[in-house]
Design a protein around this motif. Structure first.
Motif, short mmCIF file in Angstrom:
data_model
loop_
_atom_site.label_atom_id
_atom_site.label_comp_id
_atom_site.label_asym_id
_atom_site.label_seq_id
_atom_site.Cartn_x
_atom_site.Cartn_y
_atom_site.Cartn_z
N GLN A 1 1.21 -4.90 5.73
CA GLN A 1 -0.11 -5.47 5.49
C GLN A 1 0.02 -6.92 5.05
O GLN A 1 0.89 -7.25 4.23
CB GLN A 1 -0.86 -4.67 4.42
N THR B 1 3.25 -10.50 2.63
CA THR B 1 3.40 -9.34 3.52
C THR B 1 3.97 -8.19 2.71
O THR B 1 5.04 -8.32 2.09
CB THR B 1 4.33 -9.67 4.69
N THR B 2 3.29 -7.09 2.70
CA THR B 2 3.76 -5.94 1.92
C THR B 2 4.81 -5.14 2.69
O THR B 2 5.05 -5.37 3.88
CB THR B 2 2.61 -4.99 1.54
N GLU B 3 5.38 -4.17 2.02
CA GLU B 3 6.41 -3.33 2.64
C GLU B 3 5.85 -2.46 3.76
O GLU B 3 6.60 -1.94 4.59
CB GLU B 3 7.09 -2.45 1.58
N VAL C 1 -3.40 -7.46 -3.91
CA VAL C 1 -2.28 -6.95 -3.10
C VAL C 1 -1.89 -5.56 -3.57
O VAL C 1 -1.61 -5.34 -4.75
CB VAL C 1 -1.07 -7.91 -3.17
N ASP C 2 -1.84 -4.65 -2.61
CA ASP C 2 -1.48 -3.26 -2.90
C ASP C 2 -0.06 -3.03 -2.42
O ASP C 2 0.22 -3.06 -1.21
CB ASP C 2 -2.46 -2.32 -2.18
N SER C 3 0.86 -2.84 -3.36
CA SER C 3 2.27 -2.70 -2.99
C SER C 3 3.02 -1.88 -4.02
O SER C 3 2.70 -1.92 -5.21
CB SER C 3 2.92 -4.09 -2.89
N PHE D 1 -1.85 -12.20 -6.25
CA PHE D 1 -1.47 -10.79 -6.13
C PHE D 1 -2.56 -9.84 -6.60
O PHE D 1 -2.38 -8.61 -6.55
CB PHE D 1 -0.18 -10.51 -6.91
N GLN E 1 7.61 -11.97 1.23
CA GLN E 1 7.77 -10.66 1.85
C GLN E 1 8.14 -9.68 0.75
O GLN E 1 9.13 -9.88 0.04
CB GLN E 1 8.89 -10.76 2.91
N LEU E 2 7.35 -8.63 0.61
CA LEU E 2 7.61 -7.62 -0.43
C LEU E 2 8.48 -6.52 0.15
O LEU E 2 8.24 -6.03 1.26
CB LEU E 2 6.28 -7.06 -0.94
#
Lengths: 199, 107
Positions: free
Chosen positions: A55, A50-52, A101-103, A98, A169-170
């Motif tokens: 998402q 889960t990104t910040e 994953v866009d974070s 990852f 969790q990011l």
């Protein structure tokens, strides 16, 4: 011959150079647990990043099995002072998970089935340093060792290698996990003997 | 409790799941308190169960002591003992009711 012979204090025994300060070698695989052992059937297992921004990136067990795996051989170091050398695992590199994953996050809070959490910088999960491991020494990872899948981050004390991992969790700001809020070091580098807060 | 768990401890097919009753806290807490905290009553923040600390389920094969509610498995108390400090986390209990002797009350 010099004044100090290289053999004066004896040669390091095999493996000594791989043993961080304050650790002792064990041939067994001690089971440490802060609660009941979760039993997660693989048909109900899932892993979520889960990104910040909220998402979510999800993998079922079948999704995980379909990804390319690696078989790292690593030394592991528990903060309770045992170390085990040359352990062989199979799992998926977090670099693989990852990829899409866009974070912009710098921190990760790892969540487990059963409620356990642990935190670490995101950069410690990348560049070939961490895996979602599901086999140990050629066998399916047993529940008491975190099966069906656990995080494997062998360069940090083993409490960071969360058993029964269910997600990451990011976060933009660091958030301490279960042991990190109970006196243990926020980072946990065994080579700097970062066991407790203030070490 | 999440489905798929083994249950509330005991034998799990691989060895004992690792908990003892709250009397296992007596020695470690005696280092910190002058009273026997295992005789104190605590109320679980998670489920509201009230009972003596001695009735908690204590997992000690861990980096610290973790005492869980026998009713819902929530963490009630944690104790980490480092060489030069102890960390006592009581956020899982609303309060401790500690039996006291009237003789000890100063007036």
């Amino acid at each position: 011959m010099g004044i100090v012979s290289p053999g004066f204090q004896g040669r390091p025994r095999r493996g000594d150079t791989r043993l961080p300060p304050g650790q002792y070698l064990t041939e067994g695989f001690p089971v440490l647990s802060a609660g009941p052992t979760p039993r997660i059937p693989t048909d109900r297992w899932e892993f979520v990043i889960t990104t910040e921004t909220g998402q979510e990136y999800r993998w079922s067990w079948a999704d995980l099995m379909a990804l390319p795996s690696e078989t790292p051989t690593v030394d592991i170091h528990c903060v309770t002072k045992w170390s085990k050398l040359g352990t062989i695992w199979q799992g998926v590199s977090l670099d693989t998970l990852f990829t899409e994953v866009d974070s912009a996050a710098d921190f990760a809070l790892v969540h487990s089935y059963g409620g356990y959490t642990t935190n670490l910088p995101l950069e410690d999960l990348l560049d070939g340093q961490a895996w979602i491991a599901y086999r140990y020494e050629g066998e399916a990872l047993a529940p008491e060792h975190g099966g069906p899948a656990r995080l494997l981050v062998p360069h940090l004390y083993f409490w960071k290698s969360a058993k029964w991992v269910r997600g990451i969790q990011l976060l933009l700001t660091d958030e301490p996990g279960f042991w990190e809020t109970a006196g243990y070091h926020n980072y946990g580098d065994p080579w700097r003997e970062q066991r407790y807060q203030g070490d | 409790m999440t489905e798929g768990y083994a249950g509330l401890g005991g034998y799990d097919g691989y060895g004992y799941d690792g908990y003892e009753d709250g009397n296992a806290l007596a020695g470690p807490l005696r280092e910190i308190f002058t009273v026997d905290v295992t005789a104190a009553t605590c109320r679980c923040v998670s489920c509201g169960r009230t009972g003596e600390v001695a009735t908690l389920r204590v997992y000690r094969h861990a980096p610290g002591l973790v005492a869980r509610c026998p009713g819902c498995d929530a963490v009630v108390l944690r104790l980490t003992r480092a060489p030069h400090a102890a960390w006592l986390d009581l956020k899982g209990t609303t309060a401790l009711r500690i039996p006291m002797s009237e003789d000890a009350v100063s007036v």
